[in-house]
Design a protein around this motif. Structure first.
Motif, PDB file in Angstrom:
ATOM      1  N   ARG A  29       2.782  20.622   4.293  1.00 41.35           N
ATOM      2  CA  ARG A  29       2.764  19.623   3.204  1.00 41.35           C
ATOM      3  C   ARG A  29       3.783  19.946   2.080  1.00 41.35           C
ATOM      4  O   ARG A  29       4.252  19.425   1.615  1.00 41.35           O
ATOM      5  N   SER A  33       7.378  19.139   0.573  1.00 37.76           N
ATOM      6  CA  SER A  33       7.572  18.398  -0.830  1.00 37.76           C
ATOM      7  C   SER A  33       8.609  19.182  -1.514  1.00 37.76           C
ATOM      8  O   SER A  33       8.943  18.813  -2.490  1.00 37.76           O
ATOM      9  N   ASP A  36      11.958  17.392  -2.072  1.00 35.46           N
ATOM     10  CA  ASP A  36      12.273  16.251  -2.990  1.00 35.46           C
ATOM     11  C   ASP A  36      13.134  16.524  -3.980  1.00 35.46           C
ATOM     12  O   ASP A  36      14.022  15.388  -4.152  1.00 35.46           O
ATOM     13  N   ASP A  79      14.596  11.317   6.522  1.00 42.81           N
ATOM     14  CA  ASP A  79      13.482  11.015   5.848  1.00 42.81           C
ATOM     15  C   ASP A  79      12.405  10.566   7.065  1.00 42.81           C
ATOM     16  O   ASP A  79      11.048  10.887   6.813  1.00 42.81           O
ATOM     17  N   ALA A  80      12.821   9.944   8.212  1.00 39.48           N
ATOM     18  CA  ALA A  80      11.737   9.433   9.230  1.00 39.48           C
ATOM     19  C   ALA A  80      11.271  10.802   9.777  1.00 39.48           C
ATOM     20  O   ALA A  80      10.145  10.768  10.198  1.00 39.48           O
ATOM     21  N   ASP A  83       8.676  12.277   7.432  1.00 41.93           N
ATOM     22  CA  ASP A  83       7.452  11.366   7.403  1.00 41.93           C
ATOM     23  C   ASP A  83       6.480  11.820   8.483  1.00 41.93           C
ATOM     24  O   ASP A  83       5.288  11.699   8.120  1.00 41.93           O
ATOM     25  N   ARG A  84       7.331  11.845   9.713  1.00 44.09           N
ATOM     26  CA  ARG A  84       6.199  12.291  10.811  1.00 44.09           C
ATOM     27  C   ARG A  84       5.615  13.532  10.465  1.00 44.09           C
ATOM     28  O   ARG A  84       4.581  13.656  10.946  1.00 44.09           O
ATOM     29  N   ALA A  87       2.844  13.268   8.024  1.00 43.88           N
ATOM     30  CA  ALA A  87       1.835  12.587   8.668  1.00 43.88           C
ATOM     31  C   ALA A  87       1.019  13.402   9.572  1.00 43.88           C
ATOM     32  O   ALA A  87      -0.211  13.197   9.550  1.00 43.88           O
TER      33      ALA A  87
END
Length: 119
Positions: A29, A33, A36, A79-80, A83-84, A87
């Protein structure tokens, strides 16, 4: 009625493994980040190209629009994917914490062992 087996399993190594999974999920995680800042650069690039499209002649307008379309397509896929992964990292952390609670020994005399009931 199914036969019930009692099996004693050392929980300390299992708890350590769960803590390692929590740490790994947190590291994933945190590493993601860090992207960004790159996302901000990517957004600035898209804005720059879009601004140049407005003042470009017909040929360069087409070229710049094509470049912008490709950059946006790549950005959407990235991005997808991010995001996966994020998650799933959150899920690993959550599951590991739940498993740690399950693995807490109920017997105070023997903190290194717990009984698992297998049907």
């Amino acid at each position: 009625m199914p036969k019930v087996l009692v099996k004693e399993v050392p929980i300390t190594p299992l708890l350590y493994a769960e803590m390692d999974q929590i740490a790994l999920g947190t590291e994933i995680r945190n590493n993601l980040s860090a992207y960004d800042e790159m996302e901000q650069w990517e957004d600035r690039l898209k804005e720059f190209i879009a601004d140049k499209i407005l003042i470009a002649d017909k040929y360069w307008k087409y070229v710049l629009q094509r470049i912008l379309d490709i950059v946006e397509k790549i950005d959407g896929v990235q991005d997808a994917q991010i995001d996966r992964v994020l998650a799933n990292a959150h899920k690993v952390i959550y599951i590991s914490r739940v498993e740690n609670q399950i693995l807490e020994p109920g017997v105070k005399e023997n903190r290194d062992q717990m009984q698992l009931w297998v049907a």
